[in-house]
Design a protein around this motif. Structure first.
Motif, PDB file in Angstrom:
ATOM      1  N   MET A  63      38.298  57.853  34.688  1.00 52.00           N
ATOM      2  CA  MET A  63      38.102  56.549  34.068  1.00 52.00           C
ATOM      3  C   MET A  63      37.437  56.767  32.699  1.00 52.00           C
ATOM      4  O   MET A  63      36.446  57.470  32.607  1.00 52.00           O
ATOM      5  N   THR A  64      37.988  56.164  31.669  1.00 50.17           N
ATOM      6  CA  THR A  64      37.401  56.302  30.339  1.00 50.17           C
ATOM      7  C   THR A  64      36.106  55.500  30.248  1.00 50.17           C
ATOM      8  O   THR A  64      35.826  54.635  31.092  1.00 50.17           O
ATOM      9  N   THR A  65      35.337  55.767  29.202  1.00 48.61           N
ATOM     10  CA  THR A  65      34.092  55.025  28.986  1.00 48.61           C
ATOM     11  C   THR A  65      34.374  53.538  28.839  1.00 48.61           C
ATOM     12  O   THR A  65      33.643  52.703  29.383  1.00 48.61           O
ATOM     13  N   GLU A  66      35.451  53.208  28.131  1.00 46.82           N
ATOM     14  CA  GLU A  66      35.804  51.799  27.945  1.00 46.82           C
ATOM     15  C   GLU A  66      36.174  51.144  29.277  1.00 46.82           C
ATOM     16  O   GLU A  66      35.733  50.024  29.571  1.00 46.82           O
ATOM     17  N   GLU A  67      36.966  51.832  30.089  1.00 46.64           N
ATOM     18  CA  GLU A  67      37.349  51.291  31.399  1.00 46.64           C
ATOM     19  C   GLU A  67      36.133  51.124  32.294  1.00 46.64           C
ATOM     20  O   GLU A  67      36.008  50.122  33.010  1.00 46.64           O
ATOM     21  N   LEU A  68      35.228  52.095  32.258  1.00 46.70           N
ATOM     22  CA  LEU A  68      34.009  52.021  33.060  1.00 46.70           C
ATOM     23  C   LEU A  68      33.154  50.833  32.635  1.00 46.70           C
ATOM     24  O   LEU A  68      32.650  50.089  33.474  1.00 46.70           O
ATOM     25  N   THR A  69      33.027  50.639  31.330  1.00 46.83           N
ATOM     26  CA  THR A  69      32.243  49.509  30.819  1.00 46.83           C
ATOM     27  C   THR A  69      32.852  48.180  31.283  1.00 46.83           C
ATOM     28  O   THR A  69      32.126  47.276  31.698  1.00 46.83           O
ATOM     29  N   ILE A  70      34.164  48.087  31.253  1.00 44.30           N
ATOM     30  CA  ILE A  70      34.844  46.868  31.707  1.00 44.30           C
ATOM     31  C   ILE A  70      34.560  46.620  33.187  1.00 44.30           C
ATOM     32  O   ILE A  70      34.267  45.486  33.597  1.00 44.30           O
ATOM     33  N   GLU A  71      34.621  47.658  33.999  1.00 43.54           N
ATOM     34  CA  GLU A  71      34.367  47.509  35.436  1.00 43.54           C
ATOM     35  C   GLU A  71      32.922  47.093  35.709  1.00 43.54           C
ATOM     36  O   GLU A  71      32.656  46.241  36.555  1.00 43.54           O
ATOM     37  N   VAL A  72      31.975  47.686  34.984  1.00 45.35           N
ATOM     38  CA  VAL A  72      30.566  47.310  35.161  1.00 45.35           C
ATOM     39  C   VAL A  72      30.355  45.862  34.724  1.00 45.35           C
ATOM     40  O   VAL A  72      29.654  45.098  35.390  1.00 45.35           O
ATOM     41  N   GLN A  73      30.986  45.462  33.634  1.00 48.58           N
ATOM     42  CA  GLN A  73      30.878  44.067  33.182  1.00 48.58           C
ATOM     43  C   GLN A  73      31.455  43.107  34.222  1.00 48.58           C
ATOM     44  O   GLN A  73      30.900  42.038  34.465  1.00 48.58           O
ATOM     45  N   LYS A  74      32.569  43.492  34.856  1.00 53.03           N
ATOM     46  CA  LYS A  74      33.140  42.664  35.926  1.00 53.03           C
ATOM     47  C   LYS A  74      32.144  42.505  37.070  1.00 53.03           C
ATOM     48  O   LYS A  74      31.997  41.422  37.647  1.00 53.03           O
ATOM     49  N   ALA A  75      31.464  43.587  37.410  1.00 56.62           N
ATOM     50  CA  ALA A  75      30.464  43.545  38.477  1.00 56.62           C
ATOM     51  C   ALA A  75      29.330  42.597  38.109  1.00 56.62           C
ATOM     52  O   ALA A  75      28.883  41.793  38.933  1.00 56.62           O
ATOM     53  N   LEU A  76      28.874  42.682  36.867  1.00 54.93           N
ATOM     54  CA  LEU A  76      27.787  41.804  36.431  1.00 54.93           C
ATOM     55  C   LEU A  76      28.227  40.336  36.428  1.00 54.93           C
ATOM     56  O   LEU A  76      27.431  39.461  36.774  1.00 54.93           O
ATOM     57  N   GLU A  77      29.483  40.093  36.071  1.00 51.85           N
ATOM     58  CA  GLU A  77      29.999  38.719  36.108  1.00 51.85           C
ATOM     59  C   GLU A  77      30.042  38.180  37.541  1.00 51.85           C
ATOM     60  O   GLU A  77      29.842  36.993  37.762  1.00 51.85           O
ATOM     61  N   GLU A  78      30.276  39.061  38.502  1.00 52.35           N
ATOM     62  CA  GLU A  78      30.306  38.633  39.900  1.00 52.35           C
ATOM     63  C   GLU A  78      28.918  38.248  40.393  1.00 52.35           C
ATOM     64  O   GLU A  78      28.751  37.289  41.140  1.00 52.35           O
ATOM     65  N   ILE A  79      27.902  38.989  39.981  1.00 54.32           N
ATOM     66  CA  ILE A  79      26.543  38.717  40.475  1.00 54.32           C
ATOM     67  C   ILE A  79      25.787  37.709  39.608  1.00 54.32           C
ATOM     68  O   ILE A  79      24.849  37.069  40.073  1.00 54.32           O
ATOM     69  N   ARG A  80      26.216  37.528  38.371  1.00 50.77           N
ATOM     70  CA  ARG A  80      25.512  36.639  37.440  1.00 50.77           C
ATOM     71  C   ARG A  80      25.280  35.222  37.989  1.00 50.77           C
ATOM     72  O   ARG A  80      24.166  34.700  37.850  1.00 50.77           O
ATOM     73  N   ALA A 124      19.801  45.869  46.090  1.00 48.64           N
ATOM     74  CA  ALA A 124      20.693  45.273  47.088  1.00 48.64           C
ATOM     75  C   ALA A 124      21.815  44.462  46.462  1.00 48.64           C
ATOM     76  O   ALA A 124      22.913  44.420  47.002  1.00 48.64           O
ATOM     77  N   GLY A 125      21.560  43.852  45.331  1.00 52.47           N
ATOM     78  CA  GLY A 125      22.579  43.007  44.717  1.00 52.47           C
ATOM     79  C   GLY A 125      23.313  43.681  43.582  1.00 52.47           C
ATOM     80  O   GLY A 125      24.517  43.931  43.657  1.00 52.47           O
ATOM     81  N   VAL A 126      22.585  44.027  42.540  1.00 52.85           N
ATOM     82  CA  VAL A 126      23.203  44.544  41.322  1.00 52.85           C
ATOM     83  C   VAL A 126      23.817  45.922  41.543  1.00 52.85           C
ATOM     84  O   VAL A 126      24.995  46.142  41.257  1.00 52.85           O
ATOM     85  N   GLU A 127      23.040  46.855  42.058  1.00 52.20           N
ATOM     86  CA  GLU A 127      23.543  48.222  42.236  1.00 52.20           C
ATOM     87  C   GLU A 127      24.726  48.259  43.206  1.00 52.20           C
ATOM     88  O   GLU A 127      25.738  48.910  42.935  1.00 52.20           O
ATOM     89  N   THR A 128      24.621  47.546  44.299  1.00 54.80           N
ATOM     90  CA  THR A 128      25.708  47.517  45.282  1.00 54.80           C
ATOM     91  C   THR A 128      26.984  46.946  44.673  1.00 54.80           C
ATOM     92  O   THR A 128      28.072  47.489  44.882  1.00 54.80           O
ATOM     93  N   THR A 129      26.848  45.878  43.897  1.00 54.50           N
ATOM     94  CA  THR A 129      28.021  45.260  43.283  1.00 54.50           C
ATOM     95  C   THR A 129      28.636  46.178  42.232  1.00 54.50           C
ATOM     96  O   THR A 129      29.858  46.336  42.177  1.00 54.50           O
ATOM     97  N   ILE A 130      27.808  46.799  41.417  1.00 54.54           N
ATOM     98  CA  ILE A 130      28.334  47.730  40.405  1.00 54.54           C
ATOM     99  C   ILE A 130      29.068  48.881  41.081  1.00 54.54           C
ATOM    100  O   ILE A 130      30.162  49.258  40.652  1.00 54.54           O
ATOM    101  N   LYS A 131      28.505  49.434  42.150  1.00 54.47           N
ATOM    102  CA  LYS A 131      29.146  50.558  42.835  1.00 54.47           C
ATOM    103  C   LYS A 131      30.456  50.148  43.508  1.00 54.47           C
ATOM    104  O   LYS A 131      31.337  50.976  43.704  1.00 54.47           O
ATOM    105  N   LYS A 132      30.587  48.884  43.852  1.00 53.52           N
ATOM    106  CA  LYS A 132      31.849  48.385  44.419  1.00 53.52           C
ATOM    107  C   LYS A 132      32.953  48.452  43.355  1.00 53.52           C
ATOM    108  O   LYS A 132      34.087  48.822  43.648  1.00 53.52           O
ATOM    109  N   PHE A 133      32.605  48.120  42.113  1.00 55.98           N
ATOM    110  CA  PHE A 133      33.574  48.134  41.016  1.00 55.98           C
ATOM    111  C   PHE A 133      33.738  49.526  40.400  1.00 55.98           C
ATOM    112  O   PHE A 133      34.810  49.856  39.897  1.00 55.98           O
TER     113      PHE A 133
END
Length: 79
Positions: A1-18, A59-68
């Motif tokens: 996964m490229t840095t850009e793809e990884l950043t997109i996935e982490v941002q998706k995770a943050l949008e889910e928990i936000r 429990a929330g943020v780390e788990t969600t980021i690791k899911k993505f």
């Protein structure tokens, strides 16, 4: 996964928990991703003084980021 793809996935995770953080008067911002496996975030608003913010982070943020993005090893809150 490229840095850009990884950043997109982490941002998706943050949008889910936000919405959960916002409902409690807080928010979260991605600060950086280092070495493709260490994420730095900033908990904001009510989350900065919340007594359970470390539990929320793990429990929330780390788990969600690791899911993505399963390759992420650590998530750290930067004050």
């Amino acid at each position: 996964m490229t840095t850009e793809e990884l950043t997109i996935e982490v941002q998706k995770a943050l949008e889910e928990i936000r919405p959960f953080l916002v409902s409690d008067g807080g928010d979260i911002t991605l600060i950086s991703i280092e070495d493709g496996k260490h994420v730095k975030v900033r908990l904001e608003g009510a989350c900065t003084s919340c007594s359970v913010n470390q539990m929320t982070l793990r429990a929330g943020v780390e788990t969600t980021i690791k899911k993505f993005a399963p390759q992420i090893e650590t998530v750290v809150n930067i004050l």
